[in-house]
Design an enzyme around this catalytic site. Structure first.
Site, PDB file in Angstrom:
ATOM      1  N   ASP A   8      -4.641  -1.718  -4.220  1.00 16.70           N
ATOM      2  CA  ASP A   8      -4.533  -1.886  -2.595  1.00 16.70           C
ATOM      3  C   ASP A   8      -5.624  -1.178  -1.907  1.00 16.70           C
ATOM      4  OD1 ASP A   8      -1.993  -1.311  -3.306  1.00 16.70           O
ATOM      5  OD2 ASP A   8      -1.021  -1.816  -1.327  1.00 16.70           O
ATOM      6  N   ASN A  67       2.850  -6.412   3.269  1.00 17.99           N
ATOM      7  CA  ASN A  67       2.927  -6.345   4.890  1.00 17.99           C
ATOM      8  C   ASN A  67       1.839  -5.876   5.828  1.00 17.99           C
ATOM      9  OD1 ASN A  67       2.776  -3.355   3.449  1.00 17.99           O
ATOM     10  ND2 ASN A  67       3.581  -2.911   5.197  1.00 17.99           N
ATOM     11  N   HIS A  68       1.224  -5.804   6.268  1.00 17.43           N
ATOM     12  CA  HIS A  68       0.136  -5.847   6.687  1.00 17.43           C
ATOM     13  C   HIS A  68      -0.803  -6.777   6.400  1.00 17.43           C
ATOM     14  CE1 HIS A  68       0.291  -1.510   8.141  1.00 17.43           C
ATOM     15  NE2 HIS A  68       0.615  -1.627   6.418  1.00 17.43           N
TER      16      HIS A  68
HETATM   17 FE   FE2 Z   1       1.347  -1.933   2.552  1.00 18.26          FE
END
Ligand code: FE2
Length: 271
Positions: A8, A67-68
């Protein structure tokens, strides 16, 4: 085949380090496919079309999220145009974008990339275990694709390990993302799938999972709403995973963590 997956990317510090490292990593490790999780790339929240382009220009072939994914609203209309930008596959039917794609390398090898999200301590979604069974019925390593890479974006180590074993022998690599801290359990599972519970982030580790630490500490101490979370801006560590697969079977032969720069102890795949 040689696969690189970076974790990420968090904010400007993470972008800068990952964009600088990507061309070097591609070159030095002779990578056939580079995958980057970009869900926190835009100031910690989501990703923009411009940032996607920067990563493609630096050598990324497929971008994953979690999720973002929708935090930057422009991506909602952009995602259908970009077939190698993935959102979690198990979002409700009718959600824009796609959760899987097939990337064909310059040498003509086919790599199926799947982005799946966990459910423990996360939003309720379609079962990732049942979902991946459907996808692994469609993509068969050593038969109609040369490799299958799964980015499993999930919160708990237990759900991630269970998911890795569930896919063992059917995927080349199952890699956890989302928790931003690299785990020390990279291994090849008994059935031949390379696995690590979390790849870790590309971000500043003098932080709380990539965000400035002061607000986070305050929130834990007081239970009062804290100020807006902002990405930490110090030098970032680039966290990734390097995997080599057997071209005949699509299963993993080797998995090595890659960690460069910033505060974490470095790690580099030796020849
Ligand atoms: Fe995440």
């Amino acid at each position: 085949m040689r696969i690189l997956h970076l974790g990420d990317v968090l904010g400007q510090a993470g972008r800068k380090a990952a964009l600088e490292a990507l061309p070097m990593l591609r070159n030095r490790l002779s990578v056939d496919i580079a995958i980057v999780n970009v869900e926190n790339a835009a100031h910690g929240f989501g990703v923009t079309a411009k940032i996607c382009k920067e990563f493609y220009d630096a050598g990324a072939n497929v971008l994953t999220t979690g999720n973002h994914v929708w935090d930057q609203r422009e991506i909602i209309t952009y995602i259908d145009e970009d077939k190698t930008l993935l959102r979690p596959w198990n979002f409700p039917e009718g959600t824009p974008g796609q959760g899987d794609c097939v990337y064909v390398t310059p040498a003509g090898k086919k790599v199926a990339v799947i982005n799946m999200m966990g459910r423990l301590f996360m939003d309720p979604l379609e079962c990732p275990f049942a979902g991946v069974n459907r996808l692994l019925g469609k993509y068969r390593i050593g038969k109609n694709v040369d490799a299958v890479v799964i980015d499993f974006h999930a919160e708990t180590t237990s759900e991630k390990m269970a998911f890795g074993h569930h896919c063992d022998g059917r995927a080349s690599l199952v890699l956890g993302t989302h928790t931003h801290v690299p785990t020390a359990d990279s291994q090849i599972l008994p059935g031949g799938t390379a696995y690590q519970t979390d790849v870790g982030m590309c971000g500043d580790f003098d932080s709380v999972i990539g965000m400035k630490k002061e607000n986070s500490i305050q929130k834990f101490m007081t239970k009062m709403p804290s100020g807006k979370f902002e990405p930490a801006e110090g030098p970032a560590t680039v966290c990734g995973i390097y995997v080599e697969t057997d071209d005949a079977t699509g299963l993993a032969k080797r998995i090595e963590p890659v960690r460069i720069g910033g505060r974490l102890k470095g790690s580099w795949p030796n020849a």
